[in-house]
Motif scaffolding. Structure first.
Motif, PDB file in Angstrom:
ATOM      1  N   GLU A   1       5.525   4.127   1.095  1.00 51.86           N
ATOM      2  CA  GLU A   1       4.907   2.872   1.512  1.00 51.86           C
ATOM      3  C   GLU A   1       4.242   3.046   2.873  1.00 51.86           C
ATOM      4  O   GLU A   1       4.806   3.681   3.779  1.00 51.86           O
ATOM      5  CB  GLU A   1       5.950   1.766   1.583  1.00 51.86           C
ATOM      6  CG  GLU A   1       5.372   0.416   1.952  1.00 51.86           C
ATOM      7  CD  GLU A   1       6.399  -0.701   1.915  1.00 51.86           C
ATOM      8  OE1 GLU A   1       5.996  -1.837   2.220  1.00 51.86           O
ATOM      9  OE2 GLU A   1       7.565  -0.458   1.579  1.00 51.86           O
TER      10      GLU A   1
ATOM     11  N   MET B   1      -7.644   2.768  -2.819  1.00 54.64           N
ATOM     12  CA  MET B   1      -8.283   2.352  -1.563  1.00 54.64           C
ATOM     13  C   MET B   1      -9.062   3.514  -0.936  1.00 54.64           C
ATOM     14  O   MET B   1     -10.147   3.324  -0.415  1.00 54.64           O
ATOM     15  CB  MET B   1      -7.225   1.864  -0.570  1.00 54.64           C
ATOM     16  CG  MET B   1      -6.248   0.847  -1.104  1.00 54.64           C
ATOM     17  SD  MET B   1      -6.894  -0.801  -1.145  1.00 54.64           S
ATOM     18  CE  MET B   1      -7.147  -1.124   0.558  1.00 54.64           C
TER      19      MET B   1
ATOM     20  N   ILE C   1      -4.540   6.729  -1.276  1.00 57.03           N
ATOM     21  CA  ILE C   1      -3.919   5.450  -0.910  1.00 57.03           C
ATOM     22  C   ILE C   1      -4.270   4.434  -1.985  1.00 57.03           C
ATOM     23  O   ILE C   1      -5.447   4.281  -2.350  1.00 57.03           O
ATOM     24  CB  ILE C   1      -4.399   4.962   0.472  1.00 57.03           C
ATOM     25  CG1 ILE C   1      -3.958   5.952   1.553  1.00 57.03           C
ATOM     26  CG2 ILE C   1      -3.861   3.554   0.758  1.00 57.03           C
ATOM     27  CD1 ILE C   1      -4.482   5.631   2.939  1.00 57.03           C
TER      28      ILE C   1
ATOM     29  N   LYS D   1       0.851  -1.189   0.000  1.00 55.00           N
ATOM     30  CA  LYS D   1       0.000   0.000   0.000  1.00 55.00           C
ATOM     31  C   LYS D   1       0.890   1.243   0.000  1.00 55.00           C
ATOM     32  O   LYS D   1       1.864   1.318   0.738  1.00 55.00           O
ATOM     33  CB  LYS D   1      -0.925  -0.001   1.203  1.00 55.00           C
ATOM     34  CG  LYS D   1      -1.973  -1.090   1.126  1.00 55.00           C
ATOM     35  CD  LYS D   1      -2.898  -1.033   2.330  1.00 55.00           C
ATOM     36  CE  LYS D   1      -3.987  -2.065   2.220  1.00 55.00           C
ATOM     37  NZ  LYS D   1      -3.560  -3.410   2.471  1.00 55.00           N
TER      38      LYS D   1
ATOM     39  N   CYS E   1      -3.270   0.324  -3.564  1.00 57.25           N
ATOM     40  CA  CYS E   1      -2.694  -0.993  -3.262  1.00 57.25           C
ATOM     41  C   CYS E   1      -2.238  -1.601  -4.587  1.00 57.25           C
ATOM     42  O   CYS E   1      -3.042  -1.759  -5.518  1.00 57.25           O
ATOM     43  CB  CYS E   1      -3.728  -1.890  -2.599  1.00 57.25           C
ATOM     44  SG  CYS E   1      -3.074  -3.523  -2.165  1.00 57.25           S
TER      45      CYS E   1
END
Length: 77
Positions: free
Chosen positions: A75, A52, A36, A25, A38
């Protein structure tokens, strides 16, 4: 880890250099609030990811290819 902002290398190369794999993520802000994503797949040159959330609001994103040079992606551990 160096910034991804303005790093024009192929997204898959940036992912490999940072040790980012499917399931990683990342958070980055392009000036409109943090997004965000993934990572779902990394190919020879491209990467796929799902959104996300954006600006604190959950998103049920669909899988699309992403570039990494528009934001300083970090990250989420």
């Amino acid at each position: 880890m160096k910034s991804t902002l303005n790093d024009r290398r192929e997204p898959a190369e940036v992912c490999r250099d940072n040790g980012w794999l499917p399931g990683t993520k990342l958070v980055g802000d392009e000036g409109y609030g943090p997004t965000i994503i993934c990572i779902t797949a990394i190919g020879e040159e491209q990467m796929l990811a799902k959104t996300m959330s954006h600006n604190g609001q959950p998103r049920d994103g669909y899988e699309v290819s992403w570039v990494l040079y528009c934001r300083d992606w970090k990250e989420i551990k």
